[in-house]
Design an enzyme around this catalytic site. Sequence first.
Site, PDB file in Angstrom:
ATOM      1  N   HIS A 266       0.818  -1.215   0.000  1.00  0.00           N
ATOM      2  CA  HIS A 266       0.000   0.000   0.000  1.00  0.00           C
ATOM      3  C   HIS A 266       0.853   1.267   0.000  1.00  0.00           C
ATOM      4  O   HIS A 266       0.490   2.260   0.638  1.00  0.00           O
ATOM      5  CB  HIS A 266      -0.940   0.002   1.216  1.00  0.00           C
ATOM      6  CG  HIS A 266      -1.996  -1.057   1.166  1.00  0.00           C
ATOM      7  ND1 HIS A 266      -3.227  -0.867   0.584  1.00  0.00           N
ATOM      8  CD2 HIS A 266      -1.991  -2.347   1.611  1.00  0.00           C
ATOM      9  CE1 HIS A 266      -3.954  -1.977   0.685  1.00  0.00           C
ATOM     10  NE2 HIS A 266      -3.223  -2.894   1.293  1.00  0.00           N
ATOM     11  N   ASP A 319      -0.806  -5.393   5.862  1.00  0.00           N
ATOM     12  CA  ASP A 319      -1.770  -6.267   5.196  1.00  0.00           C
ATOM     13  C   ASP A 319      -1.541  -6.300   3.687  1.00  0.00           C
ATOM     14  O   ASP A 319      -0.873  -5.437   3.123  1.00  0.00           O
ATOM     15  CB  ASP A 319      -3.192  -5.790   5.473  1.00  0.00           C
ATOM     16  CG  ASP A 319      -3.449  -4.382   4.926  1.00  0.00           C
ATOM     17  OD1 ASP A 319      -2.614  -3.496   5.187  1.00  0.00           O
ATOM     18  OD2 ASP A 319      -4.459  -4.176   4.241  1.00  0.00           O
ATOM     19  N   GLU A 320      -2.106  -7.308   3.057  1.00  0.00           N
ATOM     20  CA  GLU A 320      -2.188  -7.420   1.601  1.00  0.00           C
ATOM     21  C   GLU A 320      -0.844  -7.140   0.916  1.00  0.00           C
ATOM     22  O   GLU A 320      -0.753  -6.351  -0.016  1.00  0.00           O
ATOM     23  CB  GLU A 320      -3.267  -6.476   1.061  1.00  0.00           C
ATOM     24  CG  GLU A 320      -4.666  -6.805   1.578  1.00  0.00           C
ATOM     25  CD  GLU A 320      -5.731  -5.882   1.035  1.00  0.00           C
ATOM     26  OE1 GLU A 320      -6.851  -6.353   0.777  1.00  0.00           O
ATOM     27  OE2 GLU A 320      -5.454  -4.675   0.897  1.00  0.00           O
ATOM     28  N   VAL A 321       0.183  -7.811   1.385  1.00  0.00           N
ATOM     29  CA  VAL A 321       1.527  -7.606   0.830  1.00  0.00           C
ATOM     30  C   VAL A 321       1.774  -8.630  -0.276  1.00  0.00           C
ATOM     31  O   VAL A 321       1.952  -9.822  -0.017  1.00  0.00           O
ATOM     32  CB  VAL A 321       2.601  -7.717   1.928  1.00  0.00           C
ATOM     33  CG1 VAL A 321       3.993  -7.528   1.324  1.00  0.00           C
ATOM     34  CG2 VAL A 321       2.337  -6.681   3.026  1.00  0.00           C
ATOM     35  N   GLU A 370      -3.015 -10.068   8.992  1.00  0.00           N
ATOM     36  CA  GLU A 370      -2.141 -10.916   8.186  1.00  0.00           C
ATOM     37  C   GLU A 370      -0.794 -11.165   8.852  1.00  0.00           C
ATOM     38  O   GLU A 370      -0.202 -12.244   8.694  1.00  0.00           O
ATOM     39  CB  GLU A 370      -1.914 -10.305   6.802  1.00  0.00           C
ATOM     40  CG  GLU A 370      -3.104 -10.398   5.866  1.00  0.00           C
ATOM     41  CD  GLU A 370      -3.964  -9.154   5.888  1.00  0.00           C
ATOM     42  OE1 GLU A 370      -4.512  -8.794   4.844  1.00  0.00           O
ATOM     43  OE2 GLU A 370      -4.092  -8.532   6.976  1.00  0.00           O
TER      44      GLU A 370
END
Length: 526
Positions: A266, A319-321, A370
């Site tokens: 992000h 998150d969301e890496v 996560e």
Amino acid sequence: MSLREMSGIGAAVVAGVLVGFSLIVDGLNLWPMPASVSYGSRTLYFSKDLQLRTEESNYSDVSGILKDGFSRMIDVIQTTHVVDGNVPSSGALHGLHVRIFSLDDELNFGTDETYKLFIPESGDDTYAYIEAQTVYGALHAFETFSQLCIFNFDTRIYEIHSAPWKIVDGPRFPYRGLLIDTSRHFLPLPIIKKVIDSMSFTKLNVLHWHIVDRESFPIQTPSYPNLWKGAYSYSERYTVDDAQEIVQYAKIRGINVLAEIDVPGHAHSWGFGYPSLWPAVDCPEPLDVSKEFAFQVLDGILSDFKKIFKFKFVHLGGDEVNTTCWTTTPHISKWLKEHHMNASDAYTYFVLRAQKIALSHDYEVINWEETFNNFGEKLSRKTVIHNWLGRGVAEKVVASGLRCIVSNQDKWYLDHLDATWEGFYMNEPLENITKPEQQKLVLGGEVCMWGETVDASDIEQTIWPRAAAAAERLWSPIGKLATNPNQVATRLAHFRCLLNQRGVAAAPLFGLGRAIPPHQDSCMRQ
């Protein structure tokens, strides 16, 4: 009667019984529901010049938080109608007598927010009484008091019905949050302030400011001044002074500001000011794990933040890496091999190193779930895990000894317009957590207003009244919460109308998020 005499009050909270959407008994139109309430049958009349008395208080109010809160309360009460009637000499309420025990007005996680409120039924010199450990508890008492005030259209004055009132109250959870996202759509300062105002009406106490993301970097960071080249435009930016203004504005309303910078993913917008933070121009995130510069920039940002955001915690995302850019970019791939890491190892390395940097600035760290799901045993024991993907995570987090904040997206994500207020109300942070020592590790919860589909034009009606439903879940004792949301529908509808009267663009209650009024009728029936 002193408020000390009220400490043993155990009167049951009177709740309205629904027939359709109408109350068949005198409704207790307070939101969120206090811990303990009793009331009578007398009416008091507002003096035109309501006074604040503090002579027995230990708190000196040097910063003016109490006086300012009192003035705001009067403005909120009287903003909806013009008062031009004559107050009867008998039964007039002349003011509020506030006693605060704490000497200071430090606001941070765990600040005592309890209060006691007593409104007598009559007297020659009638004052309501408030006792609170801190000024922030007194602010909550002001809000409760304001919701008891009713305009009489015949006499054109404000009244308090059902006196005497005895209320003993305090929050169920110490963390009661609302996330706003200024990276997907820029939110002007007046809009953020309106959100803060409406948070105070529901006794939410943490504004989670998701400031930057891959789309934009709107905040000034003196240590690395080119970062805000990632803003959408020259005018869609926040200066340091702007951020400090938001923090102070929130503080005097009893609300902490939690800053978030989401790393290492992000972070595309960071590279517009410093392209070397990108793994490659055509593969711009996560931040380049192989370069010390990435951690130097993070250290500089947190150093700048510490001068602005005084809350105990900072949110570092995690998150969301998607690590593809690390494995496909030659210089990073080479670095991984030299350090005997795969992409998963590098993700762990980045998050743990970011945590150490935050700890060095005297922050405790919040990370999205996560990080726990992937390498929870390696996280700092000061980590708070922010649940968002679904249910069942919080119980695993607290069983491991870490703290948790609940925001499961199926119930508490405001950008999910199909998520109803009933789901917001019934979402229980302590679901399947029965051991008292583990329950204490659940700090509370947060509703999340992600910014992909909201901006200044529609953020209020997307937040409210659904966020208010969650606010009662987080504030009121479990024994005072309804077991069926229909039991509180009329009371929440009343509160939604109250928000509208106060200038908050809260959407109709009976419909999906951000719904339009379904028909021509009373506010209470929308």
